[in-house]
Design a protein around this motif. Structure first.
Motif, short mmCIF file in Angstrom:
data_model
loop_
_atom_site.label_atom_id
_atom_site.label_comp_id
_atom_site.label_asym_id
_atom_site.label_seq_id
_atom_site.Cartn_x
_atom_site.Cartn_y
_atom_site.Cartn_z
N THR A 151 -20.15 -25.86 -15.92
CA THR A 151 -21.38 -25.23 -15.41
C THR A 151 -21.32 -25.05 -13.89
O THR A 151 -21.65 -23.99 -13.36
N ASP A 152 -20.86 -26.09 -13.20
CA ASP A 152 -20.81 -26.03 -11.73
C ASP A 152 -19.87 -24.94 -11.23
O ASP A 152 -20.07 -24.38 -10.15
N ASP A 156 -23.60 -22.51 -12.30
CA ASP A 156 -23.99 -23.40 -11.19
C ASP A 156 -25.50 -23.62 -11.17
O ASP A 156 -26.15 -23.53 -10.13
N LEU A 157 -26.06 -23.87 -12.34
CA LEU A 157 -27.49 -24.04 -12.54
C LEU A 157 -28.03 -25.18 -11.66
O LEU A 157 -27.54 -26.31 -11.71
N ILE A 158 -29.06 -24.89 -10.85
CA ILE A 158 -29.65 -25.88 -9.95
C ILE A 158 -30.22 -27.04 -10.76
O ILE A 158 -30.94 -26.81 -11.74
N TYR A 159 -29.90 -28.29 -10.40
CA TYR A 159 -30.19 -29.46 -11.22
C TYR A 159 -31.62 -29.96 -11.04
O TYR A 159 -31.87 -31.12 -10.71
N SER A 163 -34.02 -24.65 -14.51
CA SER A 163 -32.57 -24.43 -14.42
C SER A 163 -31.83 -25.74 -14.66
O SER A 163 -30.76 -25.76 -15.28
N ASN A 167 -29.14 -26.72 -17.43
CA ASN A 167 -27.89 -27.38 -17.06
C ASN A 167 -27.61 -28.54 -18.02
O ASN A 167 -26.54 -28.64 -18.62
N HIS A 273 -27.33 -17.85 -13.99
CA HIS A 273 -27.11 -17.99 -12.56
C HIS A 273 -27.86 -19.23 -12.05
O HIS A 273 -28.64 -19.82 -12.80
N PRO A 274 -27.68 -19.64 -10.80
CA PRO A 274 -28.24 -20.94 -10.35
C PRO A 274 -29.72 -21.15 -10.62
O PRO A 274 -30.13 -22.24 -11.00
N SER A 275 -30.54 -20.12 -10.48
CA SER A 275 -32.00 -20.30 -10.63
C SER A 275 -32.52 -19.79 -11.97
O SER A 275 -33.73 -19.55 -12.11
N SER A 276 -31.64 -19.67 -12.95
CA SER A 276 -32.08 -19.17 -14.26
C SER A 276 -33.20 -20.01 -14.86
O SER A 276 -33.18 -21.25 -14.79
#
Ligand code: TI1
Ligand code: CA
Ligand code: ZN
Length: 313
Positions: A151-152, A156-159, A163, A167, A273-276
């Motif tokens: 994922t990263d 790269d979904l923000i943890y 999102s 993740n 994407h990161p902020s999905s």
């Protein structure tokens, strides 16, 4: 000395015997496999914390090529299995697609009831013997943590928040695809004195207090905004796509684990994407299924119905 490839054996956390790749050098065998990507190496952290600069610790060795540290045996052998899953099923060479070395440390922390991907390597606690036994003893855990690395290097979904829940769900989803005999997460290491339970369930998240519908999502600040809680919503959607079922009156016709895994792998590596958000997740899964099986396919219909069933439209 040359570093010669060898096959070692050992006993896992649950007392089972298994074999794995080792390296012979200078009269000693090491938990270092060389044939997968840039290699798989398993270390002893000697109770250093997961934030310690002392990590990864010491490469685990044996003079006999037999290994008795169950946590180390399982961390190493299961890392091989997860590498093989991504390579053979999804054509991905290690977590970065470029053969990155897979590094693990066991005996991290003191009685630490957790495991993690710390951005560079996997770390496993020994558990306190009540809540958990050594966490690398479950293939679910190893697949969960290595999937964080996938994922990263992709979405790269923000943890945190939605999102972050996605993740966490991606890690549970691929844990269930690798450890494919059930839809439970952590059952082999969670509460060793209580048979049959698990940390989470994808088939029935509510069995362990997690939401199975978007209207029941946690909106507080605990757990980075409920990343291990709201993962239940997406986990249930994945379960419904694979197995089918009727959930809050919405019926889904299952398409099986293999097609479901391909849909989530494509969603994770191409569309998320990161902020999905959860709404983005639905769209990503619909688009991935469309790419793979066609717009009017039963696979696309299953994805749409599953997300409707968990309240994500
Ligand atoms: C550095 C702090 C920990 C970060 C969270 C890690 S990625 C995580 O999610 N760990 C898994 C471990 C696991 C995985 C599968 C099965 C059992 C246990 C996890 O779910 N941790 C729970 C206990 C949590 O952190 O709430
Ligand atoms: Ca499982
Ligand atoms: Zn996690």
């Amino acid at each position: 000395w040359n570093a010669a490839e060898a096959t070692g054996s050992g006993t896992g956390v649950l007392g089972d015997t298994k074999t794995f790749e080792t390296t012979y050098s200078g009269g000693t065998y090491y938990l270092w496999g060389q044939s997968r990507g840039e290699g798989i190496k398993t270390h002893h952290a000697k109770n250093a914390s997961y934030t310690s600069p002392k990590l990864p610790g010491t490469l685990i060795s044996s003079t006999t090529n037999t290994f008795t540290d169950g946590a180390a045996v399982d961390a190493h052998a299961y890392a091989e299995k997860v590498y093989d899953y991504y390579k053979l099923v999804h054509g991905r060479n290690s977590y970065d697609g470029n053969g990155a070395a897979i590094v693990s440390s066991v005996h991290v922390g003191r009685s630490w009831n957790n495991a993690a991907w710390i951005g560079t390597q996997m770390v496993y606690g020994d558990g306190d013997g009540m809540t958990f036994r050594p966490l690398s003893g479950d293939l679910d855990v190893v697949a969960h943590e290595l999937t964080h690395a996938v994922t990263d290097t992709t979405a790269d979904l923000i943890y945190q928040n939605e999102s972050g829940a996605l993740n966490e769900s991606m890690s549970d989803i691929f844990a269930a695809m690798v450890d494919s005999d059930n839809w439970l997460i952590g059952e082999d290491v969670y509460t060793p004195n209580i048979p049959g339970d698990a940390l989470r369930s994808m088939s029935d998240p509510a069995a362990y207090g997690d939401p199975d519908h978007y209207s029941k999502r946690y909106t507080g600040n605990e757990d980075n905004g409920g990343v291990h809680i709201n993962s239940g919503i997406n986990n249930k959607a994945c379960y419904l796509i694979a197995q089918g079922g009727t959930h809050y009156g919405v019926t889904v016709t299952g398409i099986g684990r293999d097609k479901t895994a391909k849909i989530y792998y494509r969603a994770l590596t191409v569309y998320l994407h990161p902020s999905s958000t959860f709404a983005d997740m639905r769209q990503a899964a619909v688009q991935a299924a469309t790419d793979l099986y066609g717009a009017s396919s039963p696979e696309v219909q299953a994805v749409k119905n599953a997300y409707t069933a968990v309240g994500v439209n």
